[in-house]
Design an enzyme around this catalytic site. Sequence first.
Site, short mmCIF file in Angstrom:
data_model
loop_
_atom_site.label_atom_id
_atom_site.label_comp_id
_atom_site.label_asym_id
_atom_site.label_seq_id
_atom_site.Cartn_x
_atom_site.Cartn_y
_atom_site.Cartn_z
N HIS A 163 -9.49 3.54 -1.11
CA HIS A 163 -8.11 3.08 -0.98
C HIS A 163 -7.71 2.18 -2.15
O HIS A 163 -7.63 0.96 -2.00
CB HIS A 163 -7.97 2.35 0.36
CG HIS A 163 -6.60 1.86 0.68
ND1 HIS A 163 -5.45 2.44 0.19
CD2 HIS A 163 -6.19 0.82 1.46
CE1 HIS A 163 -4.40 1.79 0.66
NE2 HIS A 163 -4.82 0.79 1.42
N ILE A 220 -11.69 -0.64 -0.78
CA ILE A 220 -10.87 -0.67 -1.98
C ILE A 220 -11.61 0.04 -3.11
O ILE A 220 -12.82 0.24 -3.04
CB ILE A 220 -10.52 -2.11 -2.39
CG1 ILE A 220 -11.80 -2.89 -2.72
CG2 ILE A 220 -9.69 -2.79 -1.33
CD1 ILE A 220 -11.54 -4.23 -3.36
N SER A 254 -11.05 0.98 5.51
CA SER A 254 -11.17 1.71 4.24
C SER A 254 -11.62 0.79 3.12
O SER A 254 -11.29 -0.40 3.11
CB SER A 254 -9.83 2.35 3.87
OG SER A 254 -8.82 1.36 3.80
N CYS A 256 0.83 -1.21 0.00
CA CYS A 256 0.00 0.00 0.00
C CYS A 256 0.85 1.26 0.00
O CYS A 256 0.34 2.36 -0.18
CB CYS A 256 -0.92 0.01 1.21
SG CYS A 256 -1.92 -1.48 1.40
N LYS A 260 -10.53 6.29 4.16
CA LYS A 260 -11.82 5.80 4.61
C LYS A 260 -12.97 6.28 3.72
O LYS A 260 -13.88 5.51 3.43
CB LYS A 260 -12.08 6.25 6.06
CG LYS A 260 -13.41 5.81 6.62
CD LYS A 260 -13.50 4.29 6.71
CE LYS A 260 -14.91 3.81 6.92
NZ LYS A 260 -15.78 3.98 5.77
#
Length: 380
Positions: free
Chosen positions: A328, A209, A207, A83, A324
Amino acid sequence: MREVAILGVGQTAVREQWDRSIRQLAVTAGRAAMQDAGVEKVDAIYVGNMTSGVLNQQMQLGALIADHLNQHGAEAVKMEAACGSAGSAMRQGLLAVASGELDAVLVIGVEKMTETPFKETTAALTTAADADYEIVHGVTFVGLNALIMRRYMHEYGYQRNDFAPFALNAHSNGANNPNAMFQKAISQRTYEKGRIVADPISLFDASPIGDGAAALLLVPAAKAPNAVRVAGSASATDTLAVHDRHDMLWLKAAEQSAKRAYAEAGVVPEAIDLFELHDAFSVMAALSLEATGFAERGQGVRFAQEGEIFPDGRIPICTMGGLKARGHPVGATGLYQLAEATLQLRGQAGAAQIPDAKIAMTQNIGGSGATIVTHILERP
């Protein structure tokens, strides 16, 4: 070393982008950054991405994107740090320009992850954990962060609902960001009713995707005296496996990278006007505030409860929704943070604008804290 400026910014909305391929997302953001900068030719393209080989059956993203941006001949590579891929790509682009080797570098973060079955996407994300000692036991990143959050609650005496301010702030700010996945504020009651996905983590602590791309065009600051400047940059690592850490409730790599970035920029935490932190999970937001010097150890949640993370607080965080609410898209997240911070310093953040913001910090986390990249940006 030369000072480096951010001359161009480009983004796509974070969505389930069913009608756009990974190359289309990357090219859209990259072209927007080049147009914003008024640049037609770049020396290099650095691409942050985590899962393209697994989920999209596409490697060689550097050459692919250079081809479709009509940048044939440019150096172009993909960089992977889970990430933290986009933040890592940014750092390499920054170093390339600062060294004097290159004069115009396009940095792009891109991820397309919503078209594959949920189990496949989860499995791809889990590869950022330790294959031999974590993945083998079936643990996911939600599970790992649930264990960390549970330990945090045990050590410092918090309840799950005490973490609500992180989600409330993110969703309220996301409502002002047209690129965010979720553009609606939530209430304390909504947070408390959130479905538990891995006790004590609920849907509002994790969060989502998404598919998306963000890009920056970097040049020597001497060639762009009125552009936002990169004042500090640093990257650090910790153990890959959480259980190997001396202290699972301290983000050592966040502390180290922040200290180096502060020193390079010549600032202290009190000078930062906004902080785009990596709120993949609520507990990570708390730990980041503590490791970077904004809250005392164990007081990150209390700091949020006191309103200090909101737009009118001591250190506004996730000012355009964070992970969030914005979403993400893992390999792109670090560049969304940097793009949003740049817009804030330009005074172009619209309804999400933090008044008179002069210095912004971003922090991009790979894995459960194994790679952490910190950047400090300054308004000219």
